[in-house]
Design an enzyme around this catalytic site. Structure first.
Site, PDB file in Angstrom:
ATOM      1  N   GLU A 116      -1.783  -3.755  25.409  1.00 38.81           N
ATOM      2  CA  GLU A 116      -1.510  -3.805  23.968  1.00 38.81           C
ATOM      3  C   GLU A 116      -0.330  -4.733  23.645  1.00 38.81           C
ATOM      4  OE1 GLU A 116      -3.748  -2.687  22.373  1.00 38.81           O
ATOM      5  OE2 GLU A 116      -4.528  -0.823  23.189  1.00 38.81           O
ATOM      6  N   HIS A 139       3.606   3.020  21.075  1.00 38.64           N
ATOM      7  CA  HIS A 139       2.226   3.442  20.826  1.00 38.64           C
ATOM      8  C   HIS A 139       1.955   4.699  21.640  1.00 38.64           C
ATOM      9  CE1 HIS A 139      -2.091   3.545  20.637  1.00 38.64           C
ATOM     10  NE2 HIS A 139      -2.224   3.247  21.918  1.00 38.64           N
ATOM     11  N   HIS A 141      -0.773   8.610  21.819  1.00 37.90           N
ATOM     12  CA  HIS A 141      -1.991   9.331  21.411  1.00 37.90           C
ATOM     13  C   HIS A 141      -1.639  10.791  21.111  1.00 37.90           C
ATOM     14  CE1 HIS A 141      -4.198   6.409  24.467  1.00 37.90           C
ATOM     15  NE2 HIS A 141      -3.738   5.758  23.406  1.00 37.90           N
ATOM     16  N   GLU A 169      10.692  17.679   4.982  1.00 40.99           N
ATOM     17  CA  GLU A 169      11.466  16.437   5.144  1.00 40.99           C
ATOM     18  C   GLU A 169      10.621  15.203   5.453  1.00 40.99           C
ATOM     19  OE1 GLU A 169      15.009  17.076   7.432  1.00 40.99           O
ATOM     20  OE2 GLU A 169      15.614  18.700   6.108  1.00 40.99           O
ATOM     21  N   HIS A 210      -7.817   6.828  17.647  1.00 40.81           N
ATOM     22  CA  HIS A 210      -7.203   6.317  18.875  1.00 40.81           C
ATOM     23  C   HIS A 210      -5.754   6.830  19.030  1.00 40.81           C
ATOM     24  CE1 HIS A 210      -6.344   2.695  21.719  1.00 40.81           C
ATOM     25  NE2 HIS A 210      -5.384   3.603  21.824  1.00 40.81           N
TER      26      HIS A 210
HETATM   27  P1  13P Z   1      -2.144   0.243  28.780  1.00 38.83           P
HETATM   28  O1  13P Z   1      -2.263   1.090  30.025  1.00 38.83           O
HETATM   29  O2  13P Z   1      -2.672  -1.142  28.977  1.00 38.83           O
HETATM   30  O3  13P Z   1      -0.729   0.268  28.249  1.00 38.83           O
HETATM   31  O4  13P Z   1      -3.081   0.878  27.668  1.00 38.83           O
HETATM   32  C1  13P Z   1      -2.913   2.192  27.244  1.00 38.83           C
HETATM   33  C2  13P Z   1      -3.364   2.414  25.855  1.00 38.83           C
HETATM   34  O5  13P Z   1      -2.948   3.377  25.228  1.00 38.83           O
HETATM   35  C3  13P Z   1      -4.326   1.462  25.252  1.00 38.83           C
HETATM   36  O6  13P Z   1      -4.368   1.609  23.862  1.00 38.83           O
HETATM   37 ZN    ZN Z   2      -3.839   3.691  23.209  1.00 40.47          ZN
END
Ligand code: 13P
Ligand code: ZN
Length: 271
Positions: A116, A139, A141, A169, A210
């Site tokens: 990413e 980033h 999940h 808040e 995602h």
């Molecule tokens: P990477 O292992 O390449 O960082 O990817 C993980 C991920 O969350 C892809 O969206």
């Molecule tokens: Zn991801």
């Protein structure tokens, strides 16, 4: 030269990745972090002119020429960052022409930065234009936020409003709301460009079905931003199937925004 394993930026990446894993946000290799570090700071620990190897960036990263970043590796597990930072993290310096990154340290097993990378670097470029103190793109999940994606309309205004309603808040922590992108193929320049476009307006961008992107001045601030959004999503998921008999009213959100002196998205409220 000082020992790189003692560097604050390495220690902080380790503890942040460990916390993200502990909270269940980053299963397997899920999630990635990039953190911009001053060249002078890196130079206390590494020879910034000596590249271990060069890695193509895959897009025009010229606006970040000469900038240094510590970035999680692709395919690497957040679970393992703290015990082996040299394999799971890398420190890079973007070349003058933006076409390659010089690896200064890390990715010891021959690895490279996250898939990413375009979304991270393009988001850095976008956020630096809005806030020159921005240093972090993150980033992950997060479980409840991802669950919410399946049962709540993926409309920026509605999604932001619902999150604001879930914890008092929230409107103070992310007054601009959250940006939402439709499902797109991850790891591409296209999703990177779309994310950066949203980052002009929002520090939190949801990748539908995602995960989430966050941006901020420090690792703590960015972590806290995602943590707050995830907490709100958790309250939503704990209550959305039950009859709602109480809620935070829009006029109360206005009072909060005024108290915290934040510039909130007035068009996201029904006032
Ligand atoms: P990477 O292992 O390449 O960082 O990817 C993980 C991920 O969350 C892809 O969206
Ligand atoms: Zn991801």
């Amino acid at each position: 030269m000082k020992n790189i394993f003692d560097a604050g930026f390495v220690r902080d990446m380790c503890s942040t990745a460990a916390n993200m894993y502990r909270l269940g946000w980053d299963e397997r290799n899920g999630g990635n972090i990039s953190y911009m570090i001053d060249k002078e700071q890196v130079a206390e620990y590494l020879d910034i002119d000596k590249a271990v190897r060069e890695i193509p960036t895959g897009f025009d990263a010229k606006p970040l020429a000469d900038r240094c970043f510590i970035v999680t590796g692709t395919g690497k597990y957040f679970k393992n960052v703290e015990s082996d930072p040299e394999t799971n993290l890398g420190i890079i310096r973007i070349s003058k022409d933006g076409a390659t990154a010089k690896l200064l340290w890390g990715y010891r097993d021959g690895g490279k930065f996250t898939s990413e990378f375009p979304a991270h670097m393009m988001s850095h470029i976008a956020r630096l234009k809005v806030d020159c103190a921005n240093r972090v793109v993150m980033h992950s999940h997060p479980t409840n936020l991802l669950a919410m994606n399946y049962v709540h309309p993926l409309d920026e205004r509605k999604f932001s409003h619902t999150l604001w309603e879930m914890c008092t808040e929230c409107i103070a922590v992310f007054p601009e709301g959250v940006g939402v992108l439709p499902w797109m193929l991850c790891g591409t320049n296209e999703i990177g460009e779309a994310t950066a476009e949203k980052m002009k307006e929002f520090r939190v961008v949801i990748w539908a079905l995602h995960g989430v992107y966050g941006a901020g001045k420090t690792l703590d601030e960015t972590f806290g931003l995602i943590e707050t959004v995830e907490k709100a999503a958790q309250i939503f998921m704990l209550t959305s199937h039950l009859p709602r008999i109480n809620t935070i009213k829009d006029e109360d959100m206005v009072k909060l925004a005024e108290l915290f002196k934040v510039n909130y998205r007035k068009d996201f409220l029904d006032i």
